[in-house]
Write a protein that holds these residues in place. Structure first.
Motif, PDB file in Angstrom:
ATOM      1  N   THR A 424       0.868  -1.184   0.000  1.00 48.96           N
ATOM      2  CA  THR A 424       0.000   0.000   0.000  1.00 48.96           C
ATOM      3  C   THR A 424       0.899   1.227   0.000  1.00 48.96           C
ATOM      4  OG1 THR A 424      -1.696  -1.193   1.210  1.00 48.96           O
ATOM      5  CG2 THR A 424      -1.823   1.218   1.239  1.00 48.96           C
ATOM      6  N   GLU A 425       0.645   2.143  -0.926  1.00 50.83           N
ATOM      7  CA  GLU A 425       1.607   3.220  -1.170  1.00 50.83           C
ATOM      8  C   GLU A 425       1.742   4.200  -0.002  1.00 50.83           C
ATOM      9  OE1 GLU A 425       0.232   5.367  -4.566  1.00 50.83           O
ATOM     10  OE2 GLU A 425      -1.671   5.911  -3.644  1.00 50.83           O
ATOM     11  N   THR A 430       7.947   6.705   1.742  1.00 54.13           N
ATOM     12  CA  THR A 430       8.155   5.534   0.880  1.00 54.13           C
ATOM     13  C   THR A 430       7.854   4.253   1.650  1.00 54.13           C
ATOM     14  OG1 THR A 430      10.503   5.332   1.487  1.00 54.13           O
ATOM     15  CG2 THR A 430       9.968   6.699  -0.441  1.00 54.13           C
ATOM     16  N   ALA A 458       2.432   1.512 -13.415  1.00 56.36           N
ATOM     17  CA  ALA A 458       3.208   2.404 -12.539  1.00 56.36           C
ATOM     18  C   ALA A 458       4.399   2.943 -13.318  1.00 56.36           C
ATOM     19  CB  ALA A 458       3.672   1.642 -11.307  1.00 56.36           C
ATOM     20  N   ASP A 463       6.093   6.716  -9.361  1.00 52.47           N
ATOM     21  CA  ASP A 463       5.404   5.837  -8.409  1.00 52.47           C
ATOM     22  C   ASP A 463       6.381   4.953  -7.645  1.00 52.47           C
ATOM     23  OD1 ASP A 463       2.653   6.564  -9.229  1.00 52.47           O
ATOM     24  OD2 ASP A 463       3.297   5.711 -11.140  1.00 52.47           O
ATOM     25  N   TYR A 464       7.535   4.640  -8.247  1.00 51.85           N
ATOM     26  CA  TYR A 464       8.529   3.803  -7.576  1.00 51.85           C
ATOM     27  C   TYR A 464       9.903   4.162  -8.123  1.00 51.85           C
ATOM     28  CZ  TYR A 464       8.985   1.022 -11.854  1.00 51.85           C
ATOM     29  OH  TYR A 464       9.224   0.616 -13.138  1.00 51.85           O
ATOM     30  N   VAL A 486       8.855   2.192  -3.118  1.00 53.08           N
ATOM     31  CA  VAL A 486       7.590   2.712  -3.650  1.00 53.08           C
ATOM     32  C   VAL A 486       7.299   4.057  -2.981  1.00 53.08           C
ATOM     33  CG1 VAL A 486       5.107   2.300  -3.819  1.00 53.08           C
ATOM     34  CG2 VAL A 486       6.734   0.395  -4.100  1.00 53.08           C
ATOM     35  N   ASN A 487       6.935   5.058  -3.791  1.00 56.88           N
ATOM     36  CA  ASN A 487       6.668   6.410  -3.301  1.00 56.88           C
ATOM     37  C   ASN A 487       5.202   6.565  -2.893  1.00 56.88           C
ATOM     38  OD1 ASN A 487       9.346   7.240  -3.905  1.00 56.88           O
ATOM     39  ND2 ASN A 487       8.757   7.523  -6.064  1.00 56.88           N
ATOM     40  N   GLY A 488       4.966   7.167  -1.702  1.00 56.20           N
ATOM     41  CA  GLY A 488       3.603   7.448  -1.247  1.00 56.20           C
ATOM     42  C   GLY A 488       3.090   8.747  -1.834  1.00 56.20           C
ATOM     43  N   ILE A 520       1.035  -1.748  -6.520  1.00 59.85           N
ATOM     44  CA  ILE A 520       0.945  -0.615  -5.581  1.00 59.85           C
ATOM     45  C   ILE A 520      -0.534  -0.346  -5.357  1.00 59.85           C
ATOM     46  CG2 ILE A 520       1.578   1.781  -5.173  1.00 59.85           C
ATOM     47  CD1 ILE A 520       3.820   1.426  -7.270  1.00 59.85           C
ATOM     48  N   ASN A 522      -3.678   1.496  -4.256  1.00 57.12           N
ATOM     49  CA  ASN A 522      -4.063   2.881  -3.995  1.00 57.12           C
ATOM     50  C   ASN A 522      -4.880   2.954  -2.703  1.00 57.12           C
ATOM     51  OD1 ASN A 522      -4.679   5.745  -4.783  1.00 57.12           O
ATOM     52  ND2 ASN A 522      -6.761   4.877  -4.736  1.00 57.12           N
TER      53      ASN A 522
END
Length: 859
Positions: A424-425, A430, A458, A463-464, A486-488, A520, A522
């Motif tokens: 989960t982002e 991250t 993605a 996104d990552y 992975v970027n939130g 990822i 959402n």
């Protein structure tokens, strides 16, 4: 025009004298000795004055000679008082050329001086018969006069080189040419021919050599002969022979016979000689050796070697045993060399090299070559080496010279797999997506594998964080990880995916799952208005839908809604305001739509209704429909309690073996005793303990199903074997109904039964379905009642529901007239209890109403 000079001017006198002179002369390149002089001619030949006496010809310068003996003419000689060095040509015709004579032979010589015999061998040997006429023409090859050896001027005699002009004089001639001439017979010669015979496998065969005499055939001569070994051996391959051949006068040919022994040994073609020697009476041997060839007719020994495959094992050794086979002639001894050779396997590592010689004695047809193969736990693929044959002896041949040894690898190839990961982002920062790469199979070596990330939905850098590299697995290492950052964010964008791909595995490893999927999830609410779906129990009493506004608005927002029945009905399952408007005060993000639930005592399962949003005052409706699912809180009543009486003891089951289900499971519900000698009969369970394992349609008769199936089994035979007489025992009590496999539709038949140890048993009449029903069987029960009185029918039609028997009387004990087919209609004329009378092909009979559908007034 050539000139001929006369050296001796005197008159020639012709006399015939037979002389036996030993002269030496050459015929071709062969030296001939002790030839016989057959004629000597002193001739008078006056070319200067043709009117003087001369030979009996008028146009040619030469002798007309009539032979007085029969012989072979091979040489002509002359004797001069002196010589002038002129080349002399001799032509022999069967008559004067001017009279059409044919040239038989020629000769050329140059006199060398003195009162000696000088002459020429003829170009061909001429058979002469007593009384035969010959023309002997003489030419010289001077073109101008010369001086004789005595210094006196010679008087030239010009002879033409054209045979028809023999004796044509040129200018003035008054010299006489007076030589003496003799005719010499060719001496006897011996030759022997070559002979080829096939030896055969037994007994003997004769090699017959022809010894031929040529030349002088008028003298009795002899010649000796004797055999001599070459590659054949006297006393083994042939019988030695020696002796003397005597040729009487006129005998041209005699034979020498050599006995050749047959055998079954392959030894190649062999030879021996028959040599001639010691010819008598001056004869000579011109071909003194006859070659005898013994052709081998036995099959050549041949060597072949097979291919061998062995599994190496994880330790120790295993033997790869090759068979070298000798075929063909096995009577002798043959040897053949062998040696191993690397292909993809390596001697000293994968196997132990071997080389040597195999010796096959008489009758030996096969020997083996053993190659030791080393076991290991390394994955290296299948490997091969060769065993090569060469250098066969004693005439043997190799028809398959190479045996291939295959070492089958039994170690698992290292394999790489990668898993899938879901994260989960988050709304910020991250989170790590950690993928596991697993190596399986052979872990004793070192393998590496490359990895790299790849966008799907993605985006790397947004996104990552993209990642790539190489994982190196040393000995025993089974797993390593790959971390993808992975970027939130707080942006609603749906679930997104990327891949981590594996490639370039090293050292024989393979990739069996090359792609890990990173998902990822959402966690952001979509912008605008959305309504959720809910599930509630009817016992909860109430529930509500939640409508969300994202993001909050600075002003009030309104949206209408409508509730619609589905499988749940307003007023029955729930109550709600079916239409309304929600108002979001500035800053609010959620409002609810309530509903009440109606609890009942019915078992009515889950039901549902929906709500729909519409007419937003501003924000977009992103999720406009929600569903409320109402679950039932009632359940089926418990089954009645069955009190099973306690049984102190059970009688033993019948002495019949259990019958295994055709599909492989062993059932205790059925026992079968197939008669001896019947093979290929199987049991196939259809129902057990009242539950259908397979479709009830396999029984096929509703009337049987209605009686309550306890157990059912299909006794069948793919090989069409007959199961008649088999004892079938089904666990439980009741009646047994049999439906024969050869009836269509199947007709129920109640069988006599016996109860043994909790089983009901019956003997079946063939293959078909055997059904144990819990009640008394009625569809095919034999009726023993007396036929009831009948009533007439005037408006009744019946249709068969099965194949059914047409009986003479309304009773199952009555005689069967015929069998009526399935689904055929008939006119009914009377009824007696359950029996109906029908007309079939002008024949009346009775049918049980159990197997009929009726229409009209059928009583």
């Amino acid at each position: 025009m050539f000139t001929h000079r006369i050296k001796y001017p005197y008159v020639m006198v012709l006399t015939v004298v037979v002389l036996a002179l030993l002269v030496v002369f050459n015929i071709g390149t062969r030296s001939v000795q002790a030839a016989t002089v057959r004629e000597e001619i002193n001739g008078a030949f006056n070319v200067a004055n043709p009117s003087q006496p001369a030979p009996p010809n008028t146009s040619d310068a030469g002798w007309i000679y009539t032979a007085t003996q029969t012989y072979t003419l091979g040489r002509i000689e002359f004797r001069f008082a002196n010589t002038n060095g002129v080349a002399i040509g001799i032509d022999i015709y069967n008559n004067a050329p001017a009279l059409g004579g044919v040239l038989l032979a020629t000769g050329t010589f140059t006199p060398v001086g003195g009162n000696v015999w000088e002459g020429t061998d003829l170009s061909a040997q001429i058979p002469v018969t007593a009384g035969q006429t010959l023309f002997i023409g003489v030419r010289d090859f001077y073109s101008s006069p010369t001086t004789n050896a005595g210094g006196a001027a010679a008087f030239p005699l010009y002879f033409s080189t054209t045979p028809s002009n023999y004796g044509t004089n040129g200018t003035a001639f008054n010299n006489l040419f007076r030589p003496i001439m003799r005719l010499i017979e060719t001496q006897a010669t011996f030759t022997i021919g070559d002979v080829t015979v096939t030896e055969g496998n037994a007994g003997t065969v004769n090699a017959v050599f022809a010894v031929t005499r040529a030349g002088d055939i008028n003298t009795a001569v002899s010649v000796d002969f004797a055999t001599a070994d070459v590659s054949a051996t006297a006393g083994v391959d042939y019988v030695a022979n020696a002796g003397t051949l005597n040729f009487g006068v006129g005998v041209l040919t005699q034979n020498v016979t050599v006995v050749v022994n047959g055998d079954v040994a392959f030894e190649g073609d062999e030879t021996f000689n028959v040599n001639l020697n010691n010819p008598s009476a001056g004869a000579v041997i011109t071909d003194g050796q006859g070659v005898g060839t013994i052709t081998n007719d036995d099959i050549v020994p041949t060597f072949t070697i097979n291919d061998v495959t062995v599994t190496e094992g994880n330790a120790g050794t295993v033997n790869a045993v090759f068979t070298v086979t000798r075929a063909g002639d096995l009577a002798g001894t043959n040897a053949v060399d062998f040696a191993t050779a690397n292909v993809s396997a390596t001697a000293g590592v994968d196997y132990i090299a071997n080389a040597g010689t195999l010796i096959f004695g008489p009758t030996v047809a096969a020997q083996t070559v053993t190659v030791v193969v080393n076991g290991d736990v390394l994955f290296e693929g299948d490997e091969t080496f060769n065993v090569n044959l060469n250098n066969p002896t004693n005439g043997a041949a190799i028809t398959d010279n190479q045996g291939v040894g295959t070492i089958t690898n039994d170690d698992g190839a290292p394999t790489f797999t990668i898993n899938d990961v879901t994260v989960t982002e988050g709304n910020a920062g991250t989170v790590n997506a950690v993928f596991t790469v697993t190596r399986a199979g052979d872990l004793s070596g070192t393998n590496a594998v490359d990895f790299t990330t790849a966008d799907v939905s993605a985006t790397a850098g947004v996104d990552y964080v993209g990642n790539a590299g190489t994982l190196t697995f040393g000995p025993t290492v089974a797993a390593q990880t790959i971390t993808v950052v992975v970027n939130g964010d707080a942006i609603f964008e749906g679930d997104e995916t990327f891949n981590v791909n594996l490639n370039n595995a090293t050292n024989g490893a393979i990739i069996t799952d090359n792609q890990g999927v990173g998902t990822i999830t959402n966690d952001d609410v979509p912008p605008g208005l959305s309504v959720n779906s809910v599930t509630v129990s009817e016992a909860a009493g109430a529930g509500n839908f939640t409508v969300t506004l994202n993001p909050a608005d600075a002003v009030n927002v309104t949206v209408d809604y409508t509730i619609t029945d589905g499988t749940a009905a307003n007023g029955v399952d729930y109550t709600a305001v079916m239409n309304g408007t929600l108002t979001f005060i500035a800053g609010d993000t959620a409002e609810t739509i309530p509903f009440a639930l109606i609890d009942n005592v019915l078992i009515d399962g889950s039901r549902a209704f929906t709500v729909t949003l519409n007419n937003s005052s501003g924000p977009v409706i992103t999720v406009g429909t929600g569903t409320a699912t109402i679950t039932d809180d009632e359940s089926l009543p418990p089954p009645p309690v069955v009190v099973v009486p306690v049984v102190v003891s059970f009688p033993p089951p019948p002495p019949v073996p259990l019958c295994a289900d055709f599909n492989g499971t062993t059932n205790t519900a059925v026992r079968a005793n197939i008669p001896p000698g019947v093979f290929g009969v199987h049991c196939r369970m259809i129902a057990e303990d009242g539950i259908f394992i397979r479709s009830a349609a396999e029984v096929g008769v509703q009337g049987v199903l209605d009686q309550g199936v306890v157990q059912a089994v299909d006794v069948f035979s793919p090989s069409n074997a007959n199961a008649a007489g088999s004892l079938i025992c089904l666990r439980g009590t009741g009646s047994i109904i049999f439906l024969a496999s050869n009836a269509a539709p199947r007709t129920p038949q109640v069988l006599p039964v016996s109860v043994q140890g909790g089983y009901t048993c019956a003997t079946i009449p063939g293959t078909g379905i055997v059904v144990l029903v819990g009640s008394a069987a009625s569809p095919a029960a034999a009726s023993t009642t007396t036929a009831a009185s009948s009533i007439a029918l005037t408006d009744c039609r019946v249709t068969t529901t099965h194949q059914v028997r047409l009986r003479e009387q309304p009773s199952s004990d009555s005689a069967v007239l015929t069998t009526l087919p399935y689904d055929v209609s008939y006119t009914a004329t009377a009824r007696a209890g359950e029996w109906i009378q029908v007309i079939e092909s002008n024949r009346q009979g009775w049918v049980s109403a159990t197997y009929l559908n009726t229409s009209g007034s059928c009583g």
